[in-house]
Design a protein around this motif. Structure first.
Motif, PDB file in Angstrom:
ATOM      1  N   SER A  44      -9.252  -4.077  14.996  1.00  0.00           N
ATOM      2  CA  SER A  44      -9.554  -4.143  16.645  1.00  0.00           C
ATOM      3  C   SER A  44     -10.228  -2.584  15.814  1.00  0.00           C
ATOM      4  O   SER A  44     -11.493  -2.795  16.380  1.00  0.00           O
ATOM      5  N   HIS A  45      -9.614  -1.708  15.609  1.00  0.00           N
ATOM      6  CA  HIS A  45     -10.023  -0.328  15.191  1.00  0.00           C
ATOM      7  C   HIS A  45     -10.846  -0.068  14.539  1.00  0.00           C
ATOM      8  O   HIS A  45     -11.166   1.314  13.307  1.00  0.00           O
ATOM      9  N   TRP A  46     -10.371  -0.186  12.922  1.00  0.00           N
ATOM     10  CA  TRP A  46     -10.778  -0.411  11.336  1.00  0.00           C
ATOM     11  C   TRP A  46     -11.915  -0.634  11.639  1.00  0.00           C
ATOM     12  O   TRP A  46     -13.199  -1.345  11.795  1.00  0.00           O
ATOM     13  N   HIS A  47     -12.816   0.017  10.365  1.00  0.00           N
ATOM     14  CA  HIS A  47     -14.385   0.024   9.845  1.00  0.00           C
ATOM     15  C   HIS A  47     -14.663  -1.150   8.781  1.00  0.00           C
ATOM     16  O   HIS A  47     -15.324  -1.323   8.226  1.00  0.00           O
ATOM     17  N   SER A  48     -13.223  -1.215   8.435  1.00  0.00           N
ATOM     18  CA  SER A  48     -14.011  -2.062   6.904  1.00  0.00           C
ATOM     19  C   SER A  48     -12.534  -3.146   7.333  1.00  0.00           C
ATOM     20  O   SER A  48     -11.744  -3.364   7.825  1.00  0.00           O
ATOM     21  N   ASN A  49     -12.354  -3.985   6.068  1.00  0.00           N
ATOM     22  CA  ASN A  49     -11.292  -4.705   6.162  1.00  0.00           C
ATOM     23  C   ASN A  49      -9.864  -4.259   5.089  1.00  0.00           C
ATOM     24  O   ASN A  49      -9.123  -5.321   5.038  1.00  0.00           O
ATOM     25  N   GLY A  50     -10.245  -3.273   5.008  1.00  0.00           N
ATOM     26  CA  GLY A  50      -8.975  -2.772   4.409  1.00  0.00           C
ATOM     27  C   GLY A  50      -8.988  -2.699   2.562  1.00  0.00           C
ATOM     28  O   GLY A  50      -7.730  -2.542   2.077  1.00  0.00           O
ATOM     29  N   GLN A  51      -9.699  -3.702   2.033  1.00  0.00           N
ATOM     30  CA  GLN A  51      -9.685  -4.278   0.887  1.00  0.00           C
ATOM     31  C   GLN A  51     -10.639  -3.066  -0.079  1.00  0.00           C
ATOM     32  O   GLN A  51     -10.509  -3.477  -1.510  1.00  0.00           O
ATOM     33  N   LEU A  52     -11.538  -2.258   0.475  1.00  0.00           N
ATOM     34  CA  LEU A  52     -12.264  -1.313   0.361  1.00  0.00           C
ATOM     35  C   LEU A  52     -11.081  -0.401  -0.387  1.00  0.00           C
ATOM     36  O   LEU A  52     -10.203   0.126  -0.875  1.00  0.00           O
ATOM     37  N   GLN A  53     -12.185   1.009  -2.122  1.00  0.00           N
ATOM     38  CA  GLN A  53     -11.806   1.729  -2.732  1.00  0.00           C
ATOM     39  C   GLN A  53     -10.956   2.713  -1.729  1.00  0.00           C
ATOM     40  O   GLN A  53     -10.299   3.413  -1.765  1.00  0.00           O
ATOM     41  N   LYS A  54     -12.408   2.783  -0.886  1.00  0.00           N
ATOM     42  CA  LYS A  54     -11.873   4.193  -0.017  1.00  0.00           C
ATOM     43  C   LYS A  54     -10.944   3.964   0.981  1.00  0.00           C
ATOM     44  O   LYS A  54     -10.796   2.347   1.696  1.00  0.00           O
ATOM     45  N   VAL A  89      -6.022   5.423   8.604  1.00  0.00           N
ATOM     46  CA  VAL A  89      -5.838   5.253   6.826  1.00  0.00           C
ATOM     47  C   VAL A  89      -6.120   3.694   7.243  1.00  0.00           C
ATOM     48  O   VAL A  89      -5.756   2.386   7.924  1.00  0.00           O
ATOM     49  N   GLU A  90      -6.969   2.019   5.998  1.00  0.00           N
ATOM     50  CA  GLU A  90      -7.529   1.129   6.512  1.00  0.00           C
ATOM     51  C   GLU A  90      -6.944   0.358   4.926  1.00  0.00           C
ATOM     52  O   GLU A  90      -7.734   0.911   4.019  1.00  0.00           O
ATOM     53  N   ASN A  91      -5.890  -0.192   4.776  1.00  0.00           N
ATOM     54  CA  ASN A  91      -4.917  -0.264   3.348  1.00  0.00           C
ATOM     55  C   ASN A  91      -4.514  -1.652   3.813  1.00  0.00           C
ATOM     56  O   ASN A  91      -3.430  -2.375   4.714  1.00  0.00           O
ATOM     57  N   ASP A  92      -5.272  -2.680   3.287  1.00  0.00           N
ATOM     58  CA  ASP A  92      -4.998  -4.380   3.707  1.00  0.00           C
ATOM     59  C   ASP A  92      -3.697  -4.915   3.000  1.00  0.00           C
ATOM     60  O   ASP A  92      -3.062  -5.088   3.594  1.00  0.00           O
ATOM     61  N   VAL A 133      -1.916   7.112   0.481  1.00  0.00           N
ATOM     62  CA  VAL A 133      -2.967   6.040   1.894  1.00  0.00           C
ATOM     63  C   VAL A 133      -3.495   5.240   0.585  1.00  0.00           C
ATOM     64  O   VAL A 133      -3.946   4.246   1.073  1.00  0.00           O
ATOM     65  N   HIS A 134      -3.349   5.702  -1.235  1.00  0.00           N
ATOM     66  CA  HIS A 134      -4.372   4.624  -2.039  1.00  0.00           C
ATOM     67  C   HIS A 134      -3.538   3.985  -2.794  1.00  0.00           C
ATOM     68  O   HIS A 134      -3.996   2.706  -3.099  1.00  0.00           O
ATOM     69  N   SER A 135      -2.107   3.429  -2.348  1.00  0.00           N
ATOM     70  CA  SER A 135      -1.308   1.971  -2.976  1.00  0.00           C
ATOM     71  C   SER A 135      -1.933   1.507  -2.635  1.00  0.00           C
ATOM     72  O   SER A 135      -1.689   0.851  -1.484  1.00  0.00           O
ATOM     73  N   VAL A 136      -1.535  -0.108  -3.622  1.00  0.00           N
ATOM     74  CA  VAL A 136      -1.716  -1.303  -3.046  1.00  0.00           C
ATOM     75  C   VAL A 136      -0.786  -1.948  -2.776  1.00  0.00           C
ATOM     76  O   VAL A 136      -0.504  -3.020  -2.319  1.00  0.00           O
ATOM     77  N   ALA A 137       0.404  -1.112  -3.439  1.00  0.00           N
ATOM     78  CA  ALA A 137       1.667  -1.709  -3.497  1.00  0.00           C
ATOM     79  C   ALA A 137       2.789  -1.049  -2.389  1.00  0.00           C
ATOM     80  O   ALA A 137       3.203  -1.814  -0.920  1.00  0.00           O
ATOM     81  N   GLY A 138       3.767   0.335  -3.249  1.00  0.00           N
ATOM     82  CA  GLY A 138       4.833   0.419  -2.421  1.00  0.00           C
ATOM     83  C   GLY A 138       4.402   1.618  -1.221  1.00  0.00           C
ATOM     84  O   GLY A 138       4.927   1.713  -0.159  1.00  0.00           O
TER      85      GLY A 138
END
Length: 212
Positions: A44-54, A89-92, A133-138
């Motif tokens: 609810s506090h996120w600005h994105s869907n967490g799938q952006l590069q940012k 940090v928003e990482n889907d 922060v930017h890892s998509v897995a680990g």
């Protein structure tokens, strides 16, 4: 961020990155905290869907979220320290993995999800924070963590209740500032570790269940 934590290490999600200026002295110790803001899978506090590069988004200085993180951070930091910015940090991918593992640990331990989560700080190098922060897995990689600082209580990712302790593991940025992560950590059951430990000890009388 979240790490799966399925085979080794703490299950955790980096909730925010705080950038600060350095200072001296230390205040009294804080208590372990639980976040008043909904954890995974809530966004609810996120600005994105967490799938952006940012993956990093500024937290509004006038918000309750900013005030909560700032107050928790400053409980044990010297008054000379100034917070430059707080970013969420928003990482889907890691957020989903964290929610799944939190549920699994709760079911394993027989505890309510809200009772096994604490907000804890993590200080490390600039490059390591970027990787987390930017890892998509680990996200956090417990088997690769702690080796440069001695891993006194066994291999794994280390977190602290007090920001002042984690500050000692941060590195200075080119700007002269430092940064650390505030993480939502599933603590589960616990035991005292020792140097060289590489696997969880079994929970007494619990079959194949392990400490987290």
């Amino acid at each position: 961020q979240q790490s799966s934590g399925a085979s080794h290490g703490v299950v955790c999600e980096a909730k925010a990155r705080t950038t600060l200026a350095s200072g001296g002295g230390q205040k009294g110790r804080s208590r372990s905290a639980a976040s008043p803001f909904p954890g995974a899978p809530d966004r609810s506090h996120w600005h994105s869907n967490g799938q952006l590069q940012k993956k990093l988004f500024p937290v509004d200085q006038g918000s309750d979220e900013y005030t909560f993180v700032k107050d928790l951070f400053m409980q044990t930091m010297p008054s000379q320290v100034c917070i430059d910015q707080i970013e969420r940090v928003e990482n889907d991918a890691q957020h989903v993995a964290f929610a799944q593992q939190k549920k699994a640990v709760a079911e394993e331990s027989g505890m309510d999800e809200k009772d096994i989560v604490q907000l804890l700080f993590h200080g490390t190098s600039e490059q390591s924070i970027r990787d987390i922060v930017h890892s998509v897995a680990g996200g956090f990689e417990p088997l690769a963590a702690g080796t440069s600082t001695g891993a006194k209580w066994g291999d794994g990712s280390y977190f602290a209740r007090d920001a002042s302790l984690s500050a000692g593991y941060t590195s200075e940025l080119s700007s002269g500032n430092r940064q650390m992560l505030l993480n939502e950590v599933v603590v589960g059951l616990s035991t005292k570790g020792k140097k060289g430990t590489k696997a969880y000890p079994k929970v007494p009388g619990a079959g194949n269940e392990s400490m987290r």
